[in-house]
Design a protein around this motif. Structure first.
Motif, mmCIF file in Angstrom:
data_model
loop_
_atom_site.group_PDB
_atom_site.id
_atom_site.type_symbol
_atom_site.label_atom_id
_atom_site.label_comp_id
_atom_site.label_asym_id
_atom_site.label_seq_id
_atom_site.Cartn_x
_atom_site.Cartn_y
_atom_site.Cartn_z
ATOM 1 N N ASP A 56 -82.693 38.781 -1.529
ATOM 2 C CA ASP A 56 -82.370 40.351 -1.444
ATOM 3 C C ASP A 56 -81.031 40.688 -1.536
ATOM 4 O OD1 ASP A 56 -83.695 43.211 -1.205
ATOM 5 O OD2 ASP A 56 -82.554 42.851 0.537
ATOM 6 N N GLU A 57 -80.567 41.274 -2.298
ATOM 7 C CA GLU A 57 -79.326 41.774 -2.611
ATOM 8 C C GLU A 57 -78.847 42.716 -1.475
ATOM 9 O OE1 GLU A 57 -76.339 44.475 -5.278
ATOM 10 O OE2 GLU A 57 -78.040 43.984 -5.938
ATOM 11 N N GLN A 58 -79.649 43.592 -0.835
ATOM 12 C CA GLN A 58 -79.487 44.368 0.442
ATOM 13 C C GLN A 58 -79.312 43.305 1.661
ATOM 14 O OE1 GLN A 58 -78.527 47.695 0.462
ATOM 15 N NE2 GLN A 58 -78.376 47.365 2.659
ATOM 16 N N ARG A 60 -78.050 40.412 1.467
ATOM 17 C CA ARG A 60 -76.617 39.651 1.424
ATOM 18 C C ARG A 60 -75.489 40.756 1.771
ATOM 19 N NH1 ARG A 60 -79.242 37.741 -3.468
ATOM 20 N NH2 ARG A 60 -77.942 39.180 -4.464
ATOM 21 N N LYS A 61 -75.624 41.923 1.422
ATOM 22 C CA LYS A 61 -74.666 43.117 1.721
ATOM 23 C C LYS A 61 -74.596 43.246 3.383
ATOM 24 C CE LYS A 61 -74.882 45.556 -2.678
ATOM 25 N NZ LYS A 61 -75.104 46.954 -3.356
#
Length: 143
Positions: A56-58, A60-61
């Protein structure tokens, strides 16, 4: 060996981790609690609870924001920061700890976000990451 209890900070009370009073601004001479964390991936488990499982990109952010926030704080402040939920455990509290982890290392649990935690150990000012536990599956042995 039993896990160490969660540290609860109270106003005006001295709180110790081992022999170190974390309520003081600096550690005893020669200590590294006044320094800023540096992260190492030398001991990352490449088989379980890996970074690449965080799809999930969120998430990782959130992880990058966590690292940026943590590296902007001294170790004293990291230990005091309530949302990080600093907890320490003995290596013997884990069934499947990678074999290259030093036997005298205190395994540290840090909450990187509401979704996942980071497991690792600290040597001087370096935090060696072992696991990226996105599903809260790493569990120390029952007390």
């Amino acid at each position: 060996m039993m896990a160490k209890p969660r540290i609860k900070l109270g106003k005006g009370k001295g709180v110790k981790i081992g022999d170190h009073d974390i309520t003081k601004a600096t550690e005893k001479e020669g200590g590294t609690d006044g320094e800023y964390p540096v992260f190492s991936f030398k001991y990352c488990d490449e088989n379980r609870h890996t970074f690449w499982e965080i799809k999930d990109e969120q998430q990782r952010k959130e992880l990058i924001r966590f690292f940026k926030k943590m590296e902007s704080m001294s170790w004293v402040d990291v230990k005091r920061h309530n949302s990080f939920r600093w907890e320490t455990f003995s290596p013997s509290d884990f069934k499947n700890l990678p074999s290259d982890i030093p036997p005298d290392a205190n395994i540290i649990h840090l909450k990187a976000s509401p979704r996942f935690v980071i497991w690792g150990f600290r040597y001087q000012h370096i935090f060696h990451i072992i696991w990226f536990d996105k599903d809260h599956k790493v569990k120390p042995k029952k007390q």
